[in-house]
Design an enzyme around this catalytic site. Structure first.
Site, mmCIF file in Angstrom:
data_model
loop_
_atom_site.group_PDB
_atom_site.id
_atom_site.type_symbol
_atom_site.label_atom_id
_atom_site.label_comp_id
_atom_site.label_asym_id
_atom_site.label_seq_id
_atom_site.Cartn_x
_atom_site.Cartn_y
_atom_site.Cartn_z
ATOM 1 C CG ASP A 74 41.055 -84.056 104.161
ATOM 2 O OD1 ASP A 74 40.502 -84.916 104.871
ATOM 3 O OD2 ASP A 74 42.167 -83.568 104.440
ATOM 4 C CG ASP A 77 37.947 -87.140 106.751
ATOM 5 O OD1 ASP A 77 38.410 -87.846 107.661
ATOM 6 O OD2 ASP A 77 38.547 -86.142 106.285
ATOM 7 C CE1 TYR A 78 35.312 -82.671 113.569
ATOM 8 C CE2 TYR A 78 37.663 -82.958 113.999
ATOM 9 C CZ TYR A 78 36.473 -82.276 114.207
ATOM 10 O OH TYR A 78 36.454 -81.178 115.037
ATOM 11 C CG ASP A 79 41.096 -83.895 112.008
ATOM 12 O OD1 ASP A 79 41.157 -82.816 112.610
ATOM 13 O OD2 ASP A 79 40.960 -84.988 112.576
HETATM 14 O O1 LIG Z 1 40.443 -89.184 109.138
HETATM 15 P P1 LIG Z 1 40.480 -87.802 109.713
HETATM 16 O O2 LIG Z 1 39.332 -87.503 110.611
HETATM 17 O O3 LIG Z 1 40.683 -86.764 108.648
HETATM 18 O O4 LIG Z 1 41.806 -87.785 110.638
HETATM 19 C C1 LIG Z 1 43.112 -87.789 110.047
HETATM 20 C C2 LIG Z 1 44.132 -87.323 111.077
HETATM 21 O O5 LIG Z 1 43.649 -86.069 111.564
HETATM 22 C C3 LIG Z 1 44.337 -85.437 112.640
HETATM 23 O O6 LIG Z 1 45.469 -84.795 112.113
HETATM 24 C C4 LIG Z 1 45.155 -83.731 111.227
HETATM 25 O O7 LIG Z 1 44.433 -82.712 111.938
HETATM 26 C C5 LIG Z 1 45.183 -82.051 112.990
HETATM 27 C C6 LIG Z 1 44.264 -81.034 113.639
HETATM 28 O O8 LIG Z 1 43.845 -80.075 112.713
HETATM 29 C C7 LIG Z 1 46.454 -81.401 112.408
HETATM 30 O O9 LIG Z 1 47.220 -80.801 113.447
HETATM 31 C C8 LIG Z 1 47.292 -82.448 111.663
HETATM 32 O O10 LIG Z 1 48.390 -81.827 111.046
HETATM 33 C C9 LIG Z 1 46.416 -83.151 110.606
HETATM 34 O O11 LIG Z 1 47.124 -84.168 109.905
HETATM 35 C C10 LIG Z 1 44.626 -86.398 113.757
HETATM 36 O O12 LIG Z 1 45.459 -85.776 114.706
HETATM 37 C C11 LIG Z 1 45.177 -87.742 113.293
HETATM 38 O O13 LIG Z 1 45.214 -88.664 114.366
HETATM 39 C C12 LIG Z 1 44.247 -88.316 112.217
HETATM 40 O O14 LIG Z 1 44.754 -89.538 111.739
#
Ligand SMILES: O=P(O)(O)OC[C@H]1O[C@H](O[C@H]2O[C@H](CO)[C@@H](O)[C@H](O)[C@H]2O)[C@H](O)[C@@H](O)[C@@H]1O
Length: 315
Positions: A215, A25-27
């Site tokens: 996560d 996963d990324y974020d």
């Molecule tokens: O599946 P992921 O790669 O974990 O993506 C999930 C969402 O991640 C992003 O939002 C999250 O990260 C942002 C940057 O750090 C943060 O500002 C936000 O509060 C987090 O929820 C992304 O913007 C979404 O589109 C994804 O779905």
């Protein structure tokens, strides 16, 4: 549930026979959260690790993210052995698509987005600090920059409003880390894992090892759909069906660096020699195939892959 031990990395060394898969996963997993999505780009340290993983012919790396394809392509285009999965499984790009984006399901319905956008715009107007992120198959309401308590309150209200307004439209509502996301019903990260495992099997080269890290709630489907012998890792706190845990993205990068650098910290020894172990193979029905008793035991204690005289390096 156990913390993921450094010694597990030795299952993913190039001297271990067979192709090994990493579903990442990324974020919140590879990268710490930032206030705005556009600010959360990989650090130089992360790029170094990606570069090393990319050059390993025995590894297949899948970045399975909620981000849109434009973001993933911008950040990961240099790593041509990686497969990029955007918007939780809406579309993918990698060596087997000739590096062109291909939808997983070309019939994904996104007409519901018009109605959702109107509701999110209303909530954005009355919630200072919130903003909308629009993707191709999903739309996100962000409240990380809002007053903590008010943001949480409005997010709850929005979840309720969406649930009552969307009826039986083909979309799913979820709450992530300071976001409320509405995504197409046909996308699910777990389907991506299943498809990759099945594709590898049909090429008669099942993965020798599988590592899945995430996560968020959307990552739970990857943990559940991963083969039984996979190393599933929840990053951060919270309920999970993963078998292992790491504290945060910094620990994830440290673990991936061990794989990429091919040495275990403090022990600095090489992993078990290829000839001394039979690779274990995964199949989608949850059974392990070609697994000797010795390998089955190795699943229970990954330290078995280290020479007996050495002290294990635990986290
Ligand atoms: O599946 P992921 O790669 O974990 O993506 C999930 C969402 O991640 C992003 O939002 C999250 O990260 C942002 C940057 O750090 C943060 O500002 C936000 O509060 C987090 O929820 C992304 O913007 C979404 O589109 C994804 O779905």
């Amino acid at each position: 549930m156990q913390m993921l031990r450094d010694s597990v990395a030795c299952m993913f060394f190039s001297s271990t026979p067979g192709t090994k898969a990493l579903f990442l996963d990324y974020d919140g997993t590879l990268r710490e959260f930032e206030k705005r999505p556009e600010a959360a780009v990989p650090s130089e340290e992360a790029h170094e690790i990606f570069h090393l993983l990319n050059s390993r012919e025995d590894l297949k790396v899948f970045i399975v993210s909620g981000r849109n394809k434009e973001f993933l392509e911008d950040q990961f285009r240099a790593y041509n052995s990686f497969t990029l999965i955007a918007e939780h499984g809406f579309t993918k790009r990698g060596p087997d698509t000739g590096h062109k984006w291909r939808p997983f399901n070309p019939f994904t319905d996104t007409e519901w987005m018009v109605k959702v956008r109107i509701i999110l715009e209303f909530f954005t107007r009355c919630t200072p600090g919130s903003h909308i992120e629009e993707k191709h198959s999903a739309i996100v309401w962000h409240y990380r920059e809002c007053d903590e308590e008010y943001g949480q309150f409005k997010a709850k209200e929005l979840m309720h409003q969406l649930a009552t307004s969307l009826g039986n439209m083909p979309c799913q509502i979820s709450q992530g880390s300071k976001i409320v996301e509405v995504a197409s019903l046909s996308v699910k990260k777990g389907l991506v894992v299943r498809a990759a495992i099945t594709q590898q099997e049909t090429q008669s080269e099942p993965f020798a090892e599988v590592l899945v890290m995430g996560d968020d709630r959307t990552d739970e489907s990857m943990f559940l759909d991963a083969p039984q012998g996979a190393w599933t890792v929840k990053v951060g706190p919270g309920e999970t069906s993963a078998k292992h845990r790491l504290k945060g993205p910094a620990e994830v990068r440290r673990f991936l660096r061990i794989i990429a650098d091919q040495k275990l910290p403090s022990t600095a020894m090489s992993p078990v020699s290829p000839s001394s172990k039979t690779p274990k193979f995964f199949s989608m029905d949850g059974r392990k195939e070609n697994v000797s008793q010795e390998d089955d035991d190795a699943d229970d204690d990954p330290l078995d892959c280290l020479p007996e005289t050495e002290e294990p390096n635990q986290m």
